[in-house]
Design an enzyme around this catalytic site. Structure first.
Site, PDB file in Angstrom:
ATOM      1  N   CYS A  11       0.818  -1.209   0.000  1.00  0.00           N
ATOM      2  CA  CYS A  11       0.000   0.000   0.000  1.00  0.00           C
ATOM      3  C   CYS A  11       0.852   1.260   0.000  1.00  0.00           C
ATOM      4  O   CYS A  11       0.430   2.303  -0.518  1.00  0.00           O
ATOM      5  CB  CYS A  11      -0.952  -0.010   1.189  1.00  0.00           C
ATOM      6  SG  CYS A  11      -0.134  -0.241   2.780  1.00  0.00           S
ATOM      7  N   HIS A 116      -1.514   0.443   6.760  1.00  0.00           N
ATOM      8  CA  HIS A 116      -2.161   0.830   5.500  1.00  0.00           C
ATOM      9  C   HIS A 116      -1.956   2.318   5.232  1.00  0.00           C
ATOM     10  O   HIS A 116      -2.158   3.161   6.111  1.00  0.00           O
ATOM     11  CB  HIS A 116      -3.653   0.518   5.529  1.00  0.00           C
ATOM     12  CG  HIS A 116      -4.350   0.862   4.245  1.00  0.00           C
ATOM     13  ND1 HIS A 116      -3.996   0.302   3.030  1.00  0.00           N
ATOM     14  CD2 HIS A 116      -5.360   1.738   3.983  1.00  0.00           C
ATOM     15  CE1 HIS A 116      -4.762   0.798   2.076  1.00  0.00           C
ATOM     16  NE2 HIS A 116      -5.592   1.670   2.628  1.00  0.00           N
ATOM     17  N   ASN A 131      -7.710   5.917  -2.349  1.00  0.00           N
ATOM     18  CA  ASN A 131      -7.398   4.722  -1.563  1.00  0.00           C
ATOM     19  C   ASN A 131      -7.287   3.518  -2.494  1.00  0.00           C
ATOM     20  O   ASN A 131      -8.216   3.221  -3.257  1.00  0.00           O
ATOM     21  CB  ASN A 131      -8.494   4.490  -0.521  1.00  0.00           C
ATOM     22  CG  ASN A 131      -8.096   3.473   0.542  1.00  0.00           C
ATOM     23  OD1 ASN A 131      -7.277   2.593   0.297  1.00  0.00           O
ATOM     24  ND2 ASN A 131      -8.678   3.594   1.717  1.00  0.00           N
TER      25      ASN A 131
END
Length: 338
Positions: A11, A116, A131
């Site tokens: 991520c 994350h 995202n």
């Protein structure tokens, strides 16, 4: 507008590339930065002595800048952005809060919760949540941006303001001259499949229950119809059996009458038939001619009398000749009594 979808636990890489709107960093690039940071930390720890307990403990610990899952620390991200002349400022720090800058006037934010990372960036005149766990960019209105960031903070996210000049990108140029409208919010990756699966299980259970109820109803109706059909069938079989027995009995009586005047044949049908008589009774059994129409009750009586006679004949131990003699004696006695 580019949105790098989540792959594995990379991520941080997706966050950086979504921020810069291009494939600028690979896992190898970030790993190299992490290893460089690890080496710098090792050199600083060695200054206290390579034989010290602190140094030996440091060497035994895993890297704090990356792990095997693909996670990279804030230091790695900060160094990666430093290559582009960008810096990170903690959004809720006292220094930044004293500036009292409206979030709408910033260019981008990086958000982190546990392992994350994701980007919130302005493209043109609109804000987007980039995202990598979403199926697409999520449009955020100017009025909702501050509330969105506050909600992230309440959920435990650390938010960093991006300061510096972001590289030019096509999406930014296009959205400078036009605005986009979003009818439906993008969903989390896998949300559609999960909802579909759940929906199928629910409808499947409902359909299964409905089908089961219908099957039970049909089975109840079928069983009721079957019971009625069996009852009718049994009634038909009884009538057919009685009629067949009557036909056999009449046939035997006719054979006995035509063959001789012996009373053996008449005894087999359970009645004594007097020549020339019709409708008389002998021994409590109704008499009738073969051509006479009989009711169901008369058929049942004839059938019962026939089987009673058959049972009596099988139970008698005497021979057929003794039976004949006994019958003749009985007949003689009846004539004398008359």
């Amino acid at each position: 507008m580019a949105l790098i979808m989540q792959e594995g636990s990379l991520c941080a890489q997706h966050c950086l590339n979504n921020l810069l709107q291009g494939e600028y960093f690979t896992p190898v690039d970030l790993s190299s930065i992490a290893q460089q940071l690890d080496e710098e930390e090792r050199i600083r720890m060695a200054e206290g002595g390579v034989l010290s307990e602190e140094y030996r403990t440091f060497l035994q610990q895993p890297s704090g800048n990356m792990d095997d899952s693909g996670f990279f620390s804030i230091q790695v991200i900060s160094n990666a952005l430093g290559v582009w002349g960008l810096e990170l400022i903690l959004f809720n720090s006292r220094e930044y809060q004293r500036l009292m800058i409206d979030p709408v006037n910033e260019r981008a934010f990086i958000c982190n919760y546990k392992e994350h990372w994701f980007t919130v960036r302005k493209l043109g005149q609109q804000w987007f949540n980039l995202n990598s766990l979403l199926t697409g960019p999520e449009l955020i209105s100017d009025t909702y941006l501050a509330l969105f960031l506050a909600q992230l903070q309440q959920e435990g996210y650390s938010i960093f303001v991006i300061r510096g000049n972001l590289p030019e990108c096509e999406a930014d140029q296009i959205l400078e001259i036009m605005r986009v409208e979003q009818q439906h919010r993008p969903k989390l990756i896998g949300e559609d499949e999960a909802q579909t699966s759940s929906g199928q299980r629910t409808s499947g259970q409902h359909a299964l229950e409905t089908r089961h109820g219908l099957e039970e109803s049909v089975m109840d109706e079928d069983e009721e119809e079957l019971r009625k059909a069996l009852a009718l069938s049994r009634q038909d079989m009884e009538v057919e059996d009685e009629e067949a027995d009557l036909r056999r009995a009449i046939q035997l009586s006719m054979q006995g009458a035509s063959g001789s005047s012996s009373l053996i044949g008449t005894k087999e049908v359970g009645a004594t038939m007097t020549p020339g008589s019709s409708g008389s009774t002998t021994g409590g059994v109704a008499q009738s001619t073969p051509s006479e129409s009989l009711t169901a009750e008369e058929l049942r009586r004839r059938r019962q009398a026939y089987f009673d006679r058959q049972s009596q004949q099988q139970a008698q131990p005497t021979s057929s000749q003794d039976t004949k003699v006994a019958g003749e004696e009985q007949d003689t006695g009846s004539k004398h009594s008359q």
